[in-house]
Design a protein around this motif. Structure first.
Motif, PDB file in Angstrom:
ATOM      1  N   PRO A  46       0.831  -1.209   0.000  1.00 14.54           N
ATOM      2  CA  PRO A  46       0.000   0.000   0.000  1.00 14.54           C
ATOM      3  C   PRO A  46       0.868   1.263   0.000  1.00 14.54           C
ATOM      4  O   PRO A  46       1.980   1.264   0.519  1.00 14.54           O
ATOM      5  N   ILE A  47       0.346   2.306  -0.589  1.00 17.46           N
ATOM      6  CA  ILE A  47       1.039   3.585  -0.601  1.00 17.46           C
ATOM      7  C   ILE A  47       0.722   4.299   0.703  1.00 17.46           C
ATOM      8  O   ILE A  47      -0.437   4.512   1.044  1.00 17.46           O
ATOM      9  N   ASP A  48       1.747   4.666   1.426  1.00 20.69           N
ATOM     10  CA  ASP A  48       1.572   5.325   2.713  1.00 20.69           C
ATOM     11  C   ASP A  48       1.745   6.828   2.513  1.00 20.69           C
ATOM     12  O   ASP A  48       2.849   7.344   2.557  1.00 20.69           O
TER      13      ASP A  48
END
Length: 58
Positions: A46-48
């Motif tokens: 996931p992109i944080d």
């Protein structure tokens, strides 16, 4: 004017011929079968965006 139009039509004809050869070549290539595809799915990280530090635009 006639020279421009004749060169334009010539280039369009060459482009159409190359497009036909390109499409025919793509259809003849071997496509990977289901056996060639790995059965384990790739991991998706996931992109944080919350912890990312961006500079504010002024």
């Amino acid at each position: 004017m006639v020279t421009f139009v004749s060169i334009l039509f010539g280039l369009i004809a060459i482009n159409a011929i190359l497009l036909v050869f390109s499409v025919n070549g793509a259809n003849q290539k071997n496509r990977p079968t289901e056996k060639g595809i790995s059965e384990t799915p790739a991991e998706i990280y996931p992109i944080d965006l919350i912890t990312s530090k961006y500079k504010k635009a002024v």
